[in-house]
Each structure stands twice: as C-alpha cells, then as structure tokens.
Design a protein around this motif. Structure first.
Motif, PDB file in Angstrom:
ATOM      1  N   THR A  11     -14.390   0.803   0.005  1.00  0.00           N
ATOM      2  CA  THR A  11     -15.366   0.259   0.936  1.00  0.00           C
ATOM      3  C   THR A  11     -14.664  -0.291   2.178  1.00  0.00           C
ATOM      4  O   THR A  11     -13.677  -1.020   2.072  1.00  0.00           O
ATOM      5  CB  THR A  11     -16.183  -0.852   0.246  1.00  0.00           C
ATOM      6  OG1 THR A  11     -16.814  -0.285  -0.897  1.00  0.00           O
ATOM      7  CG2 THR A  11     -17.233  -1.440   1.169  1.00  0.00           C
ATOM      8  N   ASN A  12     -15.181   0.112   3.362  1.00  0.00           N
ATOM      9  CA  ASN A  12     -14.685  -0.265   4.691  1.00  0.00           C
ATOM     10  C   ASN A  12     -13.307   0.307   5.026  1.00  0.00           C
ATOM     11  O   ASN A  12     -12.656  -0.126   5.962  1.00  0.00           O
ATOM     12  CB  ASN A  12     -14.678  -1.788   4.886  1.00  0.00           C
ATOM     13  CG  ASN A  12     -16.079  -2.337   5.026  1.00  0.00           C
ATOM     14  OD1 ASN A  12     -17.050  -1.624   4.858  1.00  0.00           O
ATOM     15  ND2 ASN A  12     -16.182  -3.605   5.315  1.00  0.00           N
ATOM     16  N   TYR A  13     -12.837   1.282   4.263  1.00  0.00           N
ATOM     17  CA  TYR A  13     -11.617   2.024   4.579  1.00  0.00           C
ATOM     18  C   TYR A  13     -12.016   3.493   4.744  1.00  0.00           C
ATOM     19  O   TYR A  13     -11.544   4.359   4.033  1.00  0.00           O
ATOM     20  CB  TYR A  13     -10.587   1.894   3.446  1.00  0.00           C
ATOM     21  CG  TYR A  13      -9.892   0.555   3.372  1.00  0.00           C
ATOM     22  CD1 TYR A  13      -8.721   0.335   4.089  1.00  0.00           C
ATOM     23  CD2 TYR A  13     -10.395  -0.460   2.582  1.00  0.00           C
ATOM     24  CE1 TYR A  13      -8.063  -0.896   4.011  1.00  0.00           C
ATOM     25  CE2 TYR A  13      -9.745  -1.684   2.498  1.00  0.00           C
ATOM     26  CZ  TYR A  13      -8.587  -1.895   3.218  1.00  0.00           C
ATOM     27  OH  TYR A  13      -7.944  -3.094   3.129  1.00  0.00           O
ATOM     28  N   GLU A  14     -12.916   3.762   5.696  1.00  0.00           N
ATOM     29  CA  GLU A  14     -13.515   5.079   5.825  1.00  0.00           C
ATOM     30  C   GLU A  14     -12.518   6.212   6.029  1.00  0.00           C
ATOM     31  O   GLU A  14     -12.727   7.317   5.563  1.00  0.00           O
ATOM     32  CB  GLU A  14     -14.564   5.098   6.956  1.00  0.00           C
ATOM     33  CG  GLU A  14     -15.896   4.515   6.560  1.00  0.00           C
ATOM     34  CD  GLU A  14     -15.887   2.988   6.457  1.00  0.00           C
ATOM     35  OE1 GLU A  14     -15.010   2.354   7.092  1.00  0.00           O
ATOM     36  OE2 GLU A  14     -16.724   2.448   5.737  1.00  0.00           O
ATOM     37  N   ASP A  15     -11.447   5.954   6.746  1.00  0.00           N
ATOM     38  CA  ASP A  15     -10.498   7.031   7.068  1.00  0.00           C
ATOM     39  C   ASP A  15      -9.305   7.094   6.124  1.00  0.00           C
ATOM     40  O   ASP A  15      -8.353   7.814   6.382  1.00  0.00           O
ATOM     41  CB  ASP A  15     -10.006   6.881   8.518  1.00  0.00           C
ATOM     42  CG  ASP A  15     -11.142   7.036   9.512  1.00  0.00           C
ATOM     43  OD1 ASP A  15     -12.092   7.787   9.211  1.00  0.00           O
ATOM     44  OD2 ASP A  15     -11.094   6.396  10.576  1.00  0.00           O
ATOM     45  N   SER A  16      -9.336   6.333   5.047  1.00  0.00           N
ATOM     46  CA  SER A  16      -8.201   6.299   4.123  1.00  0.00           C
ATOM     47  C   SER A  16      -8.669   6.599   2.711  1.00  0.00           C
ATOM     48  O   SER A  16      -9.758   6.204   2.315  1.00  0.00           O
ATOM     49  CB  SER A  16      -7.542   4.921   4.137  1.00  0.00           C
ATOM     50  OG  SER A  16      -7.060   4.626   5.421  1.00  0.00           O
TER      51      SER A  16
ATOM     52  N   PHE B 225      -1.916   5.374  -0.082  1.00  0.00           N
ATOM     53  CA  PHE B 225      -3.045   4.681   0.537  1.00  0.00           C
ATOM     54  C   PHE B 225      -2.609   4.154   1.891  1.00  0.00           C
ATOM     55  O   PHE B 225      -1.516   3.590   2.024  1.00  0.00           O
ATOM     56  CB  PHE B 225      -3.528   3.537  -0.364  1.00  0.00           C
ATOM     57  CG  PHE B 225      -4.714   2.791   0.176  1.00  0.00           C
ATOM     58  CD1 PHE B 225      -5.912   3.442   0.413  1.00  0.00           C
ATOM     59  CD2 PHE B 225      -4.632   1.438   0.443  1.00  0.00           C
ATOM     60  CE1 PHE B 225      -7.015   2.760   0.899  1.00  0.00           C
ATOM     61  CE2 PHE B 225      -5.728   0.750   0.930  1.00  0.00           C
ATOM     62  CZ  PHE B 225      -6.919   1.415   1.158  1.00  0.00           C
ATOM     63  N   VAL B 226      -3.429   4.295   2.900  1.00  0.00           N
ATOM     64  CA  VAL B 226      -3.231   3.842   4.287  1.00  0.00           C
ATOM     65  C   VAL B 226      -1.833   4.145   4.820  1.00  0.00           C
ATOM     66  O   VAL B 226      -1.214   3.319   5.484  1.00  0.00           O
ATOM     67  CB  VAL B 226      -3.582   2.334   4.476  1.00  0.00           C
ATOM     68  CG1 VAL B 226      -5.057   2.083   4.287  1.00  0.00           C
ATOM     69  CG2 VAL B 226      -2.752   1.429   3.591  1.00  0.00           C
TER      70      VAL B 226
END
Length: 188
Positions: free
Chosen positions: A130-135, A147-148
C-alpha cells in the motif's frame, strides 16, 4: 425427491459459503427440477429439455466459480514472501503474516512505515505494498527480497521477534489496505 425443496433453507445453512458444496447443491436441485418437469415426457423432446437444463446448470456453476474466485488481494504469489527480518545497509524490512494477511515494516534513517502487502495483479510472482505503487516486493531466494531498488538479505544477527507492536497489530487485524508512516524521532 420433491421434498428436497421443503428443506432448502436448512440445506443452504449447512452448505454455507463453500463454493464446491454450493455448485453440487445447484446440480442436485436442477436435476430434481428436471425430473419433476419432465416426469411424464417421453421421447426426444423431454431428453433435449433435460440436456438443455443440465447445460444451463453447468453454465451457472462455471459463472459462480469465476465470481467467487479469490481476488488478487488475498491470493498467495507463486513465490511467497518469507516472514522475517531483512537488511540492506541501514534499511530494514520486516515481513509479518497472520493467516493470509501480510504486512511489512520498512525502517530507515527517514522513519518507519507499516503497510499491508498484496499480490501484484500484473505479476503473480510479486507483491505490492500500500502506497508503494511503483515498487514490488519479490522473494528472490529463501534469504533475499528485492524492494525499492534494494536487495534485502535475511538478518540473523539481530534476531527476528514474532512479537508485534500496536501498529503492526492494527495492520494484521485490518481487512483493508493499511499504511502508516512514522517520522524518525517518533519511531521505535
């Protein structure tokens, strides 16, 4: 056989929301209905009507099963995330799970974030947060997660505690998407 309809409410209560049991019940009820409707029919017309009714039942069951299939939010990816504590430099990623619910905590010098995790609908081998749309989160090996832009490696030095704090508990108990950022001076 006709008495089955008198007990339909009790039968439905016993079946509950089990999709397989509901599908089987639909077939039985349609077979009973067909036998009642075409009891006196002889010849090809009764047989064709019976076959048409069974085809309709098959269509209903397939439609029902597609509608009751799990959504991507509660599916498990083909390469599931392993619960544990992972590290990339001074960044920490904690994967938590209770039942099918998965949450994560990301901690860095910029603060701490707790977020719910779900299967990525575009890639069933990855998870989104949630709230990490591009990862996406991806279990690369039994001891690494990407991740990220980081490759987090399982951290055995600090030791992973199964205990959760209030925020993590809130995430695990929630049935909705969850996200909470805590600035560095308020973190744990």
């Amino acid at each position: 056989m006709e008495n089955i309809f008198q007990y339909l409410a009790e039968i439905l209560e016993a079946v509950g929301d089990n999709p397989t049991a509901l599908a089987a019940l639909m077939f039985v009820l349609l077979a009973v209905l067909a036998s009642l409707l075409f009891k006196g029919s002889q010849g090809l017309s009764g047989l064709l009507a019976f076959i048409a009714l069974l085809a309709f039942a098959f269509f209903l069951v397939i439609t029902f099963n597609k509608a009751s299939a799990p959504t991507s939010q509660n599916q498990i990816a083909t390469n599931p995330l392993r619960v544990g504590l992972y590290r990339a430099n001074n960044n920490y990623l904690e994967i938590l799970q209770r039942g099918e619910r998965i949450c994560m905590r990301v901690t860095s010098r910029n603060g701490s974030t707790v977020a719910s995790v779900h299967v990525d609908p575009q890639d069933p081998d990855s998870y989104g947060a949630t709230n990490y749309e591009d990862s996406t989160l991806k279990q690369k090996s039994p001891t690494t997660i990407s991740f990220v832009g980081f490759i987090f490696t399982e951290d055995n030095e600090l030791g992973f505690s199964q205990e959760v704090d209030d925020v993590e508990q809130e995430c695990l108990d929630s049935t909705r998407r969850f996200f909470l950022y805590t600035p560095p001076d308020e973190g744990r």
